[in-house]
Design a protein around this motif. Structure first.
Motif, mmCIF file in Angstrom:
data_model
loop_
_atom_site.group_PDB
_atom_site.id
_atom_site.type_symbol
_atom_site.label_atom_id
_atom_site.label_comp_id
_atom_site.label_asym_id
_atom_site.label_seq_id
_atom_site.Cartn_x
_atom_site.Cartn_y
_atom_site.Cartn_z
ATOM 1 N N SER A 148 0.835 -1.207 0.000
ATOM 2 C CA SER A 148 0.000 0.000 0.000
ATOM 3 C C SER A 148 0.866 1.251 0.000
ATOM 4 C CB SER A 148 -0.921 -0.001 1.229
ATOM 5 O OG SER A 148 -1.841 -1.075 1.158
ATOM 6 N N ALA A 149 2.006 1.196 0.710
ATOM 7 C CA ALA A 149 2.924 2.345 0.730
ATOM 8 C C ALA A 149 3.493 2.598 -0.662
ATOM 9 C CB ALA A 149 4.051 2.100 1.731
ATOM 10 N N ASP A 150 3.780 1.520 -1.407
ATOM 11 C CA ASP A 150 4.268 1.683 -2.783
ATOM 12 C C ASP A 150 3.222 2.386 -3.639
ATOM 13 O OD1 ASP A 150 6.719 0.348 -2.370
ATOM 14 O OD2 ASP A 150 5.801 -1.609 -2.755
ATOM 15 N N VAL A 151 1.966 2.023 -3.459
ATOM 16 C CA VAL A 151 0.891 2.608 -4.260
ATOM 17 C C VAL A 151 0.763 4.102 -3.957
ATOM 18 C CG1 VAL A 151 -1.594 2.603 -4.706
ATOM 19 C CG2 VAL A 151 -0.369 0.438 -4.453
ATOM 20 N N GLU A 152 0.838 4.474 -2.681
ATOM 21 C CA GLU A 152 0.731 5.891 -2.332
ATOM 22 C C GLU A 152 1.955 6.671 -2.791
ATOM 23 O OE1 GLU A 152 -2.036 7.249 -1.414
ATOM 24 O OE2 GLU A 152 -2.811 5.211 -1.587
ATOM 25 N N ARG A 153 3.109 6.039 -2.796
ATOM 26 C CA ARG A 153 4.317 6.681 -3.325
ATOM 27 C C ARG A 153 4.142 6.940 -4.823
ATOM 28 N NH1 ARG A 153 9.650 6.600 -1.147
ATOM 29 N NH2 ARG A 153 11.304 6.973 -2.695
ATOM 30 N N LEU A 154 3.586 5.964 -5.519
ATOM 31 C CA LEU A 154 3.304 6.125 -6.939
ATOM 32 C C LEU A 154 2.313 7.269 -7.166
ATOM 33 C CD1 LEU A 154 3.000 2.448 -8.180
ATOM 34 C CD2 LEU A 154 4.393 4.219 -9.263
ATOM 35 N N ARG A 155 1.301 7.331 -6.331
ATOM 36 C CA ARG A 155 0.296 8.387 -6.472
ATOM 37 C C ARG A 155 0.947 9.762 -6.332
ATOM 38 N NH1 ARG A 155 -5.062 8.046 -6.200
ATOM 39 N NH2 ARG A 155 -5.017 5.991 -5.211
ATOM 40 N N PHE A 156 1.857 9.873 -5.374
ATOM 41 C CA PHE A 156 2.566 11.136 -5.172
ATOM 42 C C PHE A 156 3.415 11.488 -6.384
ATOM 43 C CE2 PHE A 156 6.643 13.082 -3.920
ATOM 44 C CZ PHE A 156 6.174 14.338 -3.582
ATOM 45 N N LEU B 68 1.029 12.203 0.418
ATOM 46 C CA LEU B 68 0.554 11.004 -0.250
ATOM 47 C C LEU B 68 -0.964 10.902 -0.226
ATOM 48 C CD1 LEU B 68 3.186 8.538 1.218
ATOM 49 C CD2 LEU B 68 3.240 9.657 -1.008
ATOM 50 N N SER B 69 -1.618 11.947 0.199
ATOM 51 C CA SER B 69 -3.078 11.906 0.269
ATOM 52 C C SER B 69 -3.668 11.925 -1.132
ATOM 53 C CB SER B 69 -3.609 13.095 1.072
ATOM 54 O OG SER B 69 -3.206 14.299 0.469
ATOM 55 N N THR B 70 -4.797 11.301 -1.273
ATOM 56 C CA THR B 70 -5.429 11.243 -2.582
ATOM 57 C C THR B 70 -6.040 12.598 -2.919
ATOM 58 O OG1 THR B 70 -7.462 10.459 -1.547
ATOM 59 C CG2 THR B 70 -5.944 8.801 -2.387
#
Length: 233
Positions: free
Chosen positions: A61-69, A111-113
């Motif tokens: 999940s941390a990887d996904v939020e890093r990607l989002r950022f 990292l917030s959406t």
């Protein structure tokens, strides 16, 4: 960044995600995201997904939020990957670095959406009127939509302040034409890369486009600052 090996699932641990599952989570906000783009970001040391013993990439999940950022910084701030990578290295080291322009982002907030607003919510959040939003859409400053994001909120909030000085959306129609001219410059610069049809070249073209857009923004801001000196008493 080192490469981790995906571990067997332990009780209570969040399951790791496949590339397909990551795309399912992110493509609604980033429709241009592809497996090739993910591999490209890994090659540039921005992400380091775990690997199974068979070599398949697995994302936390941390990887996904890093990607989002990363993708948000590219899309909304036109930052090149080199700048984003340097920022993340500093952040991973426990520091609170500044991005170009003096913006400090720290902690989970980076990292917030992105927020989503319906039409009436957007108008209320910006302190605008329905008429002003309609004028912004008709002047091609904001794209018509059923749901709006933070970028539309920033534009509409700015239009509220500009309106206080007598500047209306209709006065800014030339901004869209200027943006289209800049897009033409970027497309011309990308021709050598765009001719290559492989997925890696497409990813590189997208990154180069953002880098050029960022450089054009620097030139534009400098010209405006220089012109403003003429208004000083």
């Amino acid at each position: 960044m080192g490469r981790a090996t995906a571990q067997a699932k332990t009780p209570g641990a969040a399951p790791l995600l496949s590339i397909g599952q990551v795309l399912a989570r992110l493509t609604s906000d980033f429709p241009d995201l592809t497996p090739s783009k993910l591999r490209f970001l890994e090659e540039r040391d921005l992400i380091a997904p775990a690997r199974t013993e068979s070599g398949y990439r697995k994302f936390s999940s941390a990887d996904v939020e890093r990607l989002r950022f990363i993708l948000t910084m590219q899309r909304d701030h036109y930052l090149p990957l080199k700048v984003i990578r340097e920022y993340l290295v500093e952040l991973d080291a426990g520091r609170e670095p500044e991005l170009p322009g003096g913006t400090t982002l720290s902690g989970p907030s980076i990292l917030s959406t992105e927020r989503k607003f319906k039409r009436d919510e957007l108008v209320r959040e910006a302190g605008a009127t329905t008429q002003l939003l309609g004028d912004a859409v008709s002047s091609s400053l904001i794209a018509a939509s059923d749901v709006y994001g933070d970028d539309a909120l920033s534009v509409l909030t700015s239009l509220v302040e500009l309106q206080k000085s007598g500047i209306e959306p209709r006065h800014l129609r030339g901004f869209r034409a200027a943006a289209e001219r800049e897009l033409g410059l970027i497309e011309s610069a990308l021709i050598p890369v765009a001719r290559r049809k492989d997925a890696s070249s497409r990813a590189k073209a997208g990154e180069l486009a953002r880098e050029i857009a960022g450089q054009l923004e620097i030139v534009r801001s400098s010209l405006i600052r220089s012109a403003l000196t003429r208004l000083d008493p």
